[in-house]
Design an enzyme around this catalytic site. Structure first.
Site, PDB file in Angstrom:
ATOM      1  N   ARG A  88      31.495  35.837  48.083  1.00 18.80           N
ATOM      2  CA  ARG A  88      32.015  35.586  49.429  1.00 18.80           C
ATOM      3  C   ARG A  88      33.537  35.420  49.420  1.00 18.80           C
ATOM      4  O   ARG A  88      34.120  35.015  50.431  1.00 18.80           O
ATOM      5  CB  ARG A  88      31.368  34.334  50.021  1.00 18.80           C
ATOM      6  CG  ARG A  88      29.931  34.539  50.492  1.00 18.80           C
ATOM      7  CD  ARG A  88      29.217  33.247  50.856  1.00 18.80           C
ATOM      8  NE  ARG A  88      30.032  32.348  51.629  1.00 18.80           N
ATOM      9  CZ  ARG A  88      30.421  31.134  51.234  1.00 18.80           C
ATOM     10  NH1 ARG A  88      30.098  30.687  50.022  1.00 18.80           N
ATOM     11  NH2 ARG A  88      31.146  30.366  52.006  1.00 18.80           N
ATOM     12  N   LYS A  89      34.188  35.755  48.325  1.00 15.50           N
ATOM     13  CA  LYS A  89      35.649  35.664  48.257  1.00 15.50           C
ATOM     14  C   LYS A  89      36.259  36.923  48.881  1.00 15.50           C
ATOM     15  O   LYS A  89      36.820  37.782  48.210  1.00 15.50           O
ATOM     16  CB  LYS A  89      36.105  35.473  46.811  1.00 15.50           C
ATOM     17  CG  LYS A  89      35.653  34.136  46.226  1.00 15.50           C
ATOM     18  CD  LYS A  89      36.048  33.992  44.770  1.00 15.50           C
ATOM     19  CE  LYS A  89      35.558  32.661  44.206  1.00 15.50           C
ATOM     20  NZ  LYS A  89      35.869  32.502  42.772  1.00 15.50           N
ATOM     21  N   THR A  90      36.114  37.000  50.193  1.00 17.06           N
ATOM     22  CA  THR A  90      36.576  38.153  50.962  1.00 17.06           C
ATOM     23  C   THR A  90      37.677  37.737  51.924  1.00 17.06           C
ATOM     24  O   THR A  90      37.864  36.558  52.205  1.00 17.06           O
ATOM     25  CB  THR A  90      35.402  38.763  51.759  1.00 17.06           C
ATOM     26  OG1 THR A  90      34.784  37.732  52.544  1.00 17.06           O
ATOM     27  CG2 THR A  90      34.365  39.363  50.825  1.00 17.06           C
ATOM     28  N   THR A 140      36.658  41.964  45.315  1.00 12.18           N
ATOM     29  CA  THR A 140      37.235  41.949  46.657  1.00 12.18           C
ATOM     30  C   THR A 140      38.588  41.244  46.746  1.00 12.18           C
ATOM     31  O   THR A 140      39.424  41.624  47.564  1.00 12.18           O
ATOM     32  CB  THR A 140      36.259  41.285  47.652  1.00 12.18           C
ATOM     33  OG1 THR A 140      35.826  40.010  47.137  1.00 12.18           O
ATOM     34  CG2 THR A 140      35.045  42.166  47.886  1.00 12.18           C
TER      35      THR A 140
END
Length: 284
Positions: free
Chosen positions: A136-138, A268
């Site tokens: 979820r490191k977007t 990402t």
């Protein structure tokens, strides 16, 4: 490619928001040199080797401004492209081409960069059974684009957001009072169809998690020897994921562990953009 419903509900609003960020009232430069509409065409040129991704999003940046714009593409998402390659042409009102240019390219460059970087890592795992996962490191409001790019590059998506699955991390464990307590509470609360994953930092935490009935154990930032010892202890009683500062430079060292998944936030958050330009704009 995004399906029509996803495109309309989830993708188009984000593209429009990005265009509005770039044009708060008018494009004063374009309006200075193009007071009247005029048809034109511009070439989409690749300026470095890589994996192209985001062509549908690129096209929508123009089509949302004017549905008469025609985008002709000579490549498709996932294709390997080379420096200097002509990838497409955009034809329409020159004012629309100029206004949509930066937004369209921003998406295309970013998405292609992620796909290219992901492909380079996925190639290192191609002879193993390990699945490469994103995180979820977007970038805020860009997750749908970035996770799509990971798939195009040959990776797989971890949970999309917080609603998508149970992942008990260190602070959840701290809030619950321990690994066993966190797993027990998650089993009681979460729907039975959801797997429960626990992030652990050492052998003892992993032992407690597997004995509590966790479905997936994530070994986070553990050294190689401790991971091997922990995997032997788990003994296929849970699926195993390895995470923690995984990059193209160090992922090969993890292959011999024989785990089910390796996740990497770098897919990402650290992929460089791919250099792409719109060139040779001319009236027609």
């Amino acid at each position: 490619m995004f399906d029509p419903i996803t495109l309309k509900l989830n993708v188009d609003p984000l593209i429009l928001s990005a265009i509005k960020e770039d044009v708060t009232s008018e494009d004063v430069t374009t309006n200075s040199v193009m007071p009247e509409g005029c048809m034109g065409s511009v070439d989409l040129i690749c300026k470095e080797d890589g994996v192209i991704c985001g062509l549908q999003v690129f096209s929508r940046a123009f089509e949302l401004l004017d549905d008469q714009v025609q985008v002709e593409l000579f490549v498709k998402d996932g294709d390997q492209v080379q420096k200097g390659q002509l990838m497409g042409k955009v034809t329409g009102d020159i004012r629309v081409l100029l206004v949509g240019e930066r937004t369209g390219l921003n998406y295309l460059q970013r998405m292609s960069g992620i796909a290219t970087y992901t492909r380079s890592i996925a190639e290192l795992l191609k002879d193993s059974k390990i699945k490469l996962l994103d995180t979820r490191k977007t970038s805020p409001n860009n997750r749908i684009f970035e996770k799509y790019s990971v798939r195009i590059g040959g990776g797989n998506n971890h949970r999309y957001n917080l609603t998508d699955g149970v992942l008990l991390k260190d602070n959840h464990i701290g809030a619950a009072g321990g690994v066993k307590e966190a797993v027990t509470m998650a089993k009681e609360y979460a729907p039975f169809v959801r797997k429960i994953e626990v992030e652990v930092e050492n052998f003892d935490m992993a032992k407690e998690a597997v004995e509590a009935g966790a479905d997936i154990i994530m070994l986070d930032n553990m050294d190689h020897d401790e991971m091997k010892r922990t995997i032997e202890m788990i003994d296929q009683r849970a699926e195993i994921e390895v995470s923690g500062n995984v990059t193209k430079e160090n992922i090969a060292k993890l292959i011999d562990l024989g785990v089910d998944y390796i996740s990497s936030g770098a897919l990402t958050h650290s992929a460089p953009i791919m250099d792409i330009s719109l060139k040779n704009l001319h009236r027609i």
